[in-house]
Write a protein that holds these residues in place. Structure first.
Motif, PDB file in Angstrom:
ATOM      1  N   LYS A   1       0.860  -1.196   0.000  1.00  0.00           N
ATOM      2  CA  LYS A   1       0.000   0.000   0.000  1.00  0.00           C
ATOM      3  C   LYS A   1       0.889   1.237   0.000  1.00  0.00           C
ATOM      4  O   LYS A   1       2.000   1.198   0.545  1.00  0.00           O
ATOM      5  CB  LYS A   1      -0.864   0.012   1.261  1.00  0.00           C
ATOM      6  N   LYS A   2       0.360   2.342  -0.572  1.00  0.00           N
ATOM      7  CA  LYS A   2       1.184   3.547  -0.691  1.00  0.00           C
ATOM      8  C   LYS A   2       0.715   4.662   0.240  1.00  0.00           C
ATOM      9  O   LYS A   2      -0.469   4.983   0.299  1.00  0.00           O
ATOM     10  CB  LYS A   2       1.126   4.077  -2.121  1.00  0.00           C
ATOM     11  N   ILE A   3       1.707   5.265   0.901  1.00  0.00           N
ATOM     12  CA  ILE A   3       1.446   6.455   1.721  1.00  0.00           C
ATOM     13  C   ILE A   3       2.153   7.625   1.050  1.00  0.00           C
ATOM     14  O   ILE A   3       3.350   7.547   0.761  1.00  0.00           O
ATOM     15  CB  ILE A   3       2.029   6.298   3.151  1.00  0.00           C
ATOM     16  N   ALA A   4       1.400   8.702   0.808  1.00  0.00           N
ATOM     17  CA  ALA A   4       2.031   9.916   0.271  1.00  0.00           C
ATOM     18  C   ALA A   4       2.316  10.876   1.422  1.00  0.00           C
ATOM     19  O   ALA A   4       1.607  10.884   2.434  1.00  0.00           O
ATOM     20  CB  ALA A   4       1.120  10.575  -0.746  1.00  0.00           C
ATOM     21  N   ILE A   5       3.369  11.660   1.252  1.00  0.00           N
ATOM     22  CA  ILE A   5       3.740  12.654   2.279  1.00  0.00           C
ATOM     23  C   ILE A   5       3.849  14.007   1.584  1.00  0.00           C
ATOM     24  O   ILE A   5       4.431  14.104   0.501  1.00  0.00           O
ATOM     25  CB  ILE A   5       5.118  12.316   2.907  1.00  0.00           C
ATOM     26  N   LEU A   6       3.282  15.044   2.215  1.00  0.00           N
ATOM     27  CA  LEU A   6       3.496  16.397   1.688  1.00  0.00           C
ATOM     28  C   LEU A   6       3.875  17.341   2.810  1.00  0.00           C
ATOM     29  O   LEU A   6       3.529  17.124   3.975  1.00  0.00           O
ATOM     30  CB  LEU A   6       2.274  16.916   0.921  1.00  0.00           C
ATOM     31  N   THR A   7       4.618  18.396   2.443  1.00  0.00           N
ATOM     32  CA  THR A   7       4.964  19.453   3.400  1.00  0.00           C
ATOM     33  C   THR A   7       4.411  20.763   2.851  1.00  0.00           C
ATOM     34  O   THR A   7       4.691  21.122   1.707  1.00  0.00           O
ATOM     35  CB  THR A   7       6.493  19.561   3.595  1.00  0.00           C
ATOM     36  N   GLY A   8       3.596  21.465   3.655  1.00  0.00           N
ATOM     37  CA  GLY A   8       2.963  22.698   3.181  1.00  0.00           C
ATOM     38  C   GLY A   8       3.237  23.877   4.093  1.00  0.00           C
ATOM     39  O   GLY A   8       3.632  23.716   5.248  1.00  0.00           O
ATOM     40  N   GLY A   9       3.034  25.086   3.563  1.00  0.00           N
ATOM     41  CA  GLY A   9       3.261  26.307   4.350  1.00  0.00           C
ATOM     42  C   GLY A   9       4.749  26.620   4.465  1.00  0.00           C
ATOM     43  O   GLY A   9       5.570  26.052   3.751  1.00  0.00           O
ATOM     44  N   GLY A  10       5.080  27.519   5.391  1.00  0.00           N
ATOM     45  CA  GLY A  10       6.487  27.895   5.574  1.00  0.00           C
ATOM     46  C   GLY A  10       7.312  26.696   6.017  1.00  0.00           C
ATOM     47  O   GLY A  10       6.871  25.915   6.856  1.00  0.00           O
ATOM     48  N   ASP A  11       8.497  26.542   5.438  1.00  0.00           N
ATOM     49  CA  ASP A  11       9.333  25.408   5.856  1.00  0.00           C
ATOM     50  C   ASP A  11       9.918  25.680   7.241  1.00  0.00           C
ATOM     51  O   ASP A  11       9.797  26.788   7.769  1.00  0.00           O
ATOM     52  CB  ASP A  11      10.464  25.163   4.836  1.00  0.00           C
ATOM     53  N   CYS A  12      10.510  24.673   7.839  1.00  0.00           N
ATOM     54  CA  CYS A  12      11.211  24.883   9.111  1.00  0.00           C
ATOM     55  C   CYS A  12      12.109  23.683   9.386  1.00  0.00           C
ATOM     56  O   CYS A  12      11.867  22.589   8.857  1.00  0.00           O
ATOM     57  CB  CYS A  12      10.232  25.099  10.270  1.00  0.00           C
ATOM     58  N   PRO A  13      13.157  23.881  10.198  1.00  0.00           N
ATOM     59  CA  PRO A  13      14.026  22.759  10.516  1.00  0.00           C
ATOM     60  C   PRO A  13      13.246  21.668  11.253  1.00  0.00           C
ATOM     61  O   PRO A  13      12.466  21.967  12.163  1.00  0.00           O
ATOM     62  CB  PRO A  13      15.086  23.391  11.444  1.00  0.00           C
ATOM     63  N   GLY A  14      13.438  20.438  10.846  1.00  0.00           N
ATOM     64  CA  GLY A  14      12.730  19.318  11.469  1.00  0.00           C
ATOM     65  C   GLY A  14      11.851  18.582  10.467  1.00  0.00           C
ATOM     66  O   GLY A  14      11.428  17.444  10.706  1.00  0.00           O
ATOM     67  N   LEU A  15      11.576  19.230   9.321  1.00  0.00           N
ATOM     68  CA  LEU A  15      10.715  18.569   8.327  1.00  0.00           C
ATOM     69  C   LEU A  15      11.387  17.317   7.762  1.00  0.00           C
ATOM     70  O   LEU A  15      10.736  16.272   7.607  1.00  0.00           O
ATOM     71  CB  LEU A  15      10.369  19.539   7.192  1.00  0.00           C
ATOM     72  N   ASN A  16      12.683  17.418   7.472  1.00  0.00           N
ATOM     73  CA  ASN A  16      13.349  16.240   6.904  1.00  0.00           C
ATOM     74  C   ASN A  16      13.424  15.068   7.892  1.00  0.00           C
ATOM     75  O   ASN A  16      13.154  13.927   7.501  1.00  0.00           O
ATOM     76  CB  ASN A  16      14.719  16.631   6.335  1.00  0.00           C
TER      77      ASN A  16
END
Ligand code: F6P
Length: 341
Positions: free
Chosen positions: A3-18
């Motif tokens: 099964k597939k899970i998609a990931i998105l990051t939205g809005g202002g970036d910030c340290p910790g997203l990766n």
């Protein structure tokens, strides 16, 4: 087929997203899922723009700043047929679930998509502003406030040499958490927050008293500070937020201080520097933990939830509750800062 899970990051970036992306991908792989990275937030979801994310591909991104997926401030509810296009992308990409990482805007969209369109979505809270409800901290905040604290200390060094008053303007939108922690951490003499209008008389008196004693004074101000009598005619983004960088709060405060106290005053705006750079250890660990929890929530079928830090535990909380109200600086914290500054 997995099964597939998609990931998105939205809005202002910030340290910790990766680290958070890495947490989802590594845990999802352990649970038997494949992951896809949606490019540039909801914009990529509307366009079904995705690329595979493998455990080997994310293993080494724990210390990287920004987001490897890119981001945008796109709001699908402001685009023609936006929500329908998100549903279409689910089919085109063959998704089982979506993990949306963001602040009040990105997660507000996730909450609506889940409620109004039954989208299988789980949230991960991120924002350097630390203003999201239902979680004790958001990753990004510790890195941003640590950097502004260090910047403030540098301003004091140069300010003392030149016998000046120094004003540091920090980000934080309509919540003063970044300014509050920066001011306390750097031992500032005055703090201007969006939670209460600037008291110019008190500000100048404190700056004068501090400068008389130490030959330097430090003021930390949040970008969204209000001045009595100001007209609200700022430009807005797709989520209805003012473009705060155009307000020039630090410059205005410096002019006021210089005119009223006759102390030479300089200002600095740390701005987007607060959003870049390697995450602190705290943000790496928090990002990792909420990412892992998001994969677990997907596996448990707990959609419409967000991975939240409650005390020392990471738990699932309702996305709707998390995005209902902005978490601003509380009276307790205001009292504490008044006792110190
Ligand atoms: O929400 C995070 C934030 O960094 C705010 O503190 C700031 O006002 C805003 O984003 C700036 O956004 P942009 O990157 O669109 O200029």
């Amino acid at each position: 087929m997995a099964k597939k899970i998609a990931i998105l990051t939205g809005g202002g970036d910030c340290p910790g997203l990766n680290p958070a992306i890495r947490g989802v991908v590594l845990k999802a792989a352990k649970l038997g899922y494949e992951c896809l990275g949606i490019q540039e937030g909801w914009k990529g979801m509307i366009q079904a723009d995705a690329r595979p994310l493998t455990p080997d591909g994310v293993r080494e991104i724990v210390g990287e700043g920004g987001t490897i997926l890119g981001t945008s401030r796109t709001n699908p509810f402001k685009k023609d047929g936006g929500p329908e296009k998100v549903l279409e992308a689910f089919k085109t990409l063959g998704l089982h679930a979506l993990v949306a990482m963001g602040g009040e805007d990105t997660l507000g969209v996730a909450a609506r998509l889940h409620k109004e369109h039954k989208v299988s979505v789980v949230g991960v809270p991120k924002t350097m502003d630390n203003d999201l409800g239902a979680t004790d901290f958001t990753f990004g905040f510790d890195s941003a406030a640590t950097l502004s604290m260090e910047a403030a200390e540098r301003l004091v060094d140069t300010g003392r040499s030149h016998r000046r008053a120094m004003v540091l303007e920090v980000m934080g939108r309509h919540a003063g958490w970044v300014a509050l922690y920066t001011a306390i951490g750097a031992g500032a003499d005055y703090l201007c927050l969006p939670e209460r209008p600037v008291d110019v008389k008190e500000l100048c008196a404190k700056v004068k008293a501090a400068h008389d004693k130490k030959k330097v004074a430090l003021v930390v101000a949040s970008e969204a500070v209000e001045f009595a009598g100001d007209k609200k005619e700022e430009r807005l983004d797709e989520f209805g937020h003012m473009l705060l960088k155009e307000r020039g709060v630090g410059e205005r405060l410096a002019k006021i201080i210089e005119t009223q106290t006759r102390i030479e005053t300089r200002h600095a705006v740390i701005g987007h520097m607060q959003r870049g750079g390697a995450p602190t250890l705290f943000d790496r660990i928090l990002g990792t933990r909420v990412g892992v929890k998001a994969a677990e929530l997907v596996h448990a079928g707990e959609f419409g939830k967000m991975a939240a830090l409650k005390g020392t535990e990471v738990v699932g909380v309702g996305l709707e509750a998390a995005t209902a109200k902005l978490k601003t600086v509380t009276p307790d914290w205001l009292r504490l800062s008044d006792d110190l500054l």
